[in-house]
Scaffold this active site. Sequence first.
Site, PDB file in Angstrom:
ATOM      1  N   VAL A  65      -4.603  -9.303   1.050  1.00 46.12           N
ATOM      2  CA  VAL A  65      -5.747  -8.889   1.871  1.00 46.12           C
ATOM      3  C   VAL A  65      -6.709  -8.142   0.963  1.00 46.12           C
ATOM      4  O   VAL A  65      -6.336  -7.674  -0.112  1.00 46.12           O
ATOM      5  CB  VAL A  65      -5.335  -8.005   3.077  1.00 46.12           C
ATOM      6  CG1 VAL A  65      -4.512  -8.797   4.072  1.00 46.12           C
ATOM      7  CG2 VAL A  65      -4.614  -6.746   2.631  1.00 46.12           C
ATOM      8  N   SER A  66      -7.948  -8.029   1.415  1.00 47.84           N
ATOM      9  CA  SER A  66      -8.995  -7.439   0.586  1.00 47.84           C
ATOM     10  C   SER A  66      -9.047  -5.917   0.629  1.00 47.84           C
ATOM     11  O   SER A  66      -9.439  -5.288  -0.347  1.00 47.84           O
ATOM     12  CB  SER A  66     -10.362  -7.988   1.009  1.00 47.84           C
ATOM     13  OG  SER A  66     -10.394  -9.374   0.816  1.00 47.84           O
TER      14      SER A  66
END
Length: 158
Positions: A65-66
Site C-alpha cells: 500500500v502507498s
Amino acid sequence: MSRFYKIGEASIFLGVSISTLRRWEKDGTLIPAKRTTSGTRYYSHEQVCSTKLESSNLTLAYARVSSRDEKKDLETQTELLSQYCFAKGWNHEVIKDLGSGMNYQKKGLKTLLKFILERKICRLVITHKDRLLRFGAELVFAICAAKEIEVVIINQGA
C-alpha cells in the site's frame, strides 16, 4: 566476505516460518545464528545453504500500500494472498511493503527482487499489477519469465 541474512530473509530463502528457524536453532537442526548485542539473528549464506532444504517450490506473495492510512488494506491484501496460496496448496510467504508504487527502494521490493534474481522462488503472486509497481511491473515480469518464475495476478481486470 560472506553474505548474511536476517531471520526473515533466511525464512523466505528456506521456505519456512521464522518460528521454525528459531525451533531448529534451539533443537540443534540449524547451527546457531550470530547475534548482535540487541539480539538480532544473522545467518551466513553457507549456513542457510547447508540446511539441505529445497526452496525452489516457494511462492512469494507481495502486498503493498502507498501510505499508513491504507494499513487496513495491507492486511486485507495479505489475508487474500495467504488464502489464495493456501487454497492452491502452495508453500508460501507474504512480503508486505508500505510505500509509493514509484519508490524502488522499498525493503520488501528489494528482498523480492533478490529472490527472483537468485531464483529462490518458483512463483510470485500479487493481488493487482499495480500492487507490485506503479510503472515498471512489466520489467519485473520479464525477469520472472527469464528465470522461469510464474507470475500470478489474482485480479487481472481490476
